[in-house]
Design an enzyme around this catalytic site. Structure first.
Site, PDB file in Angstrom:
ATOM      1  N   ASP A   1     -23.621 -25.934 -21.730  1.00 38.99           N
ATOM      2  CA  ASP A   1     -22.817 -24.788 -22.135  1.00 38.99           C
ATOM      3  C   ASP A   1     -23.009 -24.521 -23.620  1.00 38.99           C
ATOM      4  O   ASP A   1     -22.813 -25.429 -24.441  1.00 38.99           O
ATOM      5  CB  ASP A   1     -21.330 -25.047 -21.881  1.00 38.99           C
ATOM      6  CG  ASP A   1     -20.972 -25.031 -20.412  1.00 38.99           C
ATOM      7  OD1 ASP A   1     -21.628 -24.305 -19.651  1.00 38.99           O
ATOM      8  OD2 ASP A   1     -20.014 -25.728 -20.026  1.00 38.99           O
TER       9      ASP A   1
ATOM     10  N   ARG B   1     -30.205 -28.445 -11.042  1.00 37.70           N
ATOM     11  CA  ARG B   1     -28.887 -27.804 -10.992  1.00 37.70           C
ATOM     12  C   ARG B   1     -28.860 -26.779  -9.875  1.00 37.70           C
ATOM     13  O   ARG B   1     -29.717 -25.903  -9.789  1.00 37.70           O
ATOM     14  CB  ARG B   1     -28.581 -27.135 -12.332  1.00 37.70           C
ATOM     15  CG  ARG B   1     -27.350 -26.220 -12.342  1.00 37.70           C
ATOM     16  CD  ARG B   1     -26.045 -27.002 -12.437  1.00 37.70           C
ATOM     17  NE  ARG B   1     -24.882 -26.153 -12.302  1.00 37.70           N
ATOM     18  CZ  ARG B   1     -24.154 -25.705 -13.305  1.00 37.70           C
ATOM     19  NH1 ARG B   1     -24.481 -26.003 -14.541  1.00 37.70           N
ATOM     20  NH2 ARG B   1     -23.088 -24.964 -13.077  1.00 37.70           N
TER      21      ARG B   1
ATOM     22  N   ASP C   1     -25.026 -29.721 -16.663  1.00 34.07           N
ATOM     23  CA  ASP C   1     -24.358 -28.506 -17.108  1.00 34.07           C
ATOM     24  C   ASP C   1     -24.567 -28.420 -18.613  1.00 34.07           C
ATOM     25  O   ASP C   1     -24.243 -29.352 -19.341  1.00 34.07           O
ATOM     26  CB  ASP C   1     -22.859 -28.587 -16.788  1.00 34.07           C
ATOM     27  CG  ASP C   1     -22.124 -27.290 -17.050  1.00 34.07           C
ATOM     28  OD1 ASP C   1     -22.756 -26.221 -17.008  1.00 34.07           O
ATOM     29  OD2 ASP C   1     -20.904 -27.346 -17.283  1.00 34.07           O
TER      30      ASP C   1
ATOM     31  N   ARG D   1     -22.438 -31.645 -10.415  1.00 32.70           N
ATOM     32  CA  ARG D   1     -23.707 -31.075 -10.871  1.00 32.70           C
ATOM     33  C   ARG D   1     -24.594 -32.129 -11.503  1.00 32.70           C
ATOM     34  O   ARG D   1     -24.108 -33.084 -12.091  1.00 32.70           O
ATOM     35  CB  ARG D   1     -23.471 -29.922 -11.842  1.00 32.70           C
ATOM     36  CG  ARG D   1     -22.592 -30.319 -13.007  1.00 32.70           C
ATOM     37  CD  ARG D   1     -21.927 -29.157 -13.668  1.00 32.70           C
ATOM     38  NE  ARG D   1     -21.016 -28.503 -12.755  1.00 32.70           N
ATOM     39  CZ  ARG D   1     -20.237 -27.502 -13.053  1.00 32.70           C
ATOM     40  NH1 ARG D   1     -20.241 -27.000 -14.246  1.00 32.70           N
ATOM     41  NH2 ARG D   1     -19.454 -26.965 -12.182  1.00 32.70           N
TER      42      ARG D   1
END
Length: 163
Positions: A100, A86, A98, A95
Site C-alpha cells: 500500500d 496476489r 499487500d 494474501r
C-alpha cells in the site's frame, strides 16, 4: 523534468511464507528506488483486520526515493503483488502480499485508483509503528506528527519479529 520524491509503502503478507514474501518484495522495491535510498522497518506480527478467519500477518514499511509518478508507482506496486501470487478474492482476506502506498512526499492525492495519504494509516498500528521505525520525526501532510498518533496500546498490539 523528473522529480525525485520520498515515498513510504506498507508491506503485509499472511500466506505462502509471509516473511519470505516481504523479503522478496523488498528486493523488488529496490528496482523502484533511486540509488541506495531504500530503508525497511523491522518486521512485525499483527492480527488480521475484519471478520475473515485467517493467519496472522507479517508487516513492515519501506521508505525510498523514486522518480515514478504516483500512478506509475501504484502500477509497479501492483505488478510486484501479482508477481508474488496476489489474488484479490475477498476484502480484508488473506494474501500473499499487500503493498500500500502510504505517502508520496507531502502530496495529498485523490484519484479513482489512488488515495494518498493512505485512507486507514492513522488508525493502524501495523502501519504507524513500522513507519516510526524508519521515519520517527515524520510529519504527515495534514501537519500531524507521526509520533502523536502512536498510543501505548498500539505499541502493545504488535510483536517485533525481525530487526
Amino acid at each position: 523534468m523528473t522529480v525525485a520524491i520520498q515515498v513510504y509503502v506498507a508491506l503485509g503478507a499472511n500466506l505462502a511464507d509471509p516473511t519470505q514474501q516481504l523479503d522478496d518484495a523488498v528486493k523488488a522495491l529496490c528496482a523502484l528506488a533511486i540509488d541506495d535510498s531504500l530503508c525497511v522497518s523491522s518486521y512485525y506480527a499483527s492480527k488480521p483486520m475484519g471478520e475473515v478467519v485467517q493467519p496472522d500477518y507479517v508487516n513492515a514499511v519501506a521508505g525510498f526515493i523514486t522518480t515514478l509518478p504516483p500512478i506509475e508507482l501504484l502500477d509497479a506496486l501492483q505488478a510486484i503483488e501479482q508477481q508474488q501470487g496476489r489474488v484479490r478474492l475477498q476484502h480484508w482476506g488473506p494474501r500473499t502480499l499487500d503493498l500500500d502506498l502510504l505517502l508520496y512526499g507531502q502530496q495529498q492525492i485523490s484519484l479513482p485508483r489512488l488515495t494518498v495519504p493512505h485512507y486507514g494509516m492513522k488508525q493502524r498500528s501495523f502501519v504507524l509503528i513500522p513507519l516510526a521505525d524508519i521515519a520517527p520525526t515524520l510529519t504527515l501532510p495534514c501537519n500531524t506528527s507521526l509520533e502523536s498518533l502512536i498510543s501505548v496500546t498500539m505499541r502493545d498490539e504488535l510483536q517485533k519479529l525481525i530487526e
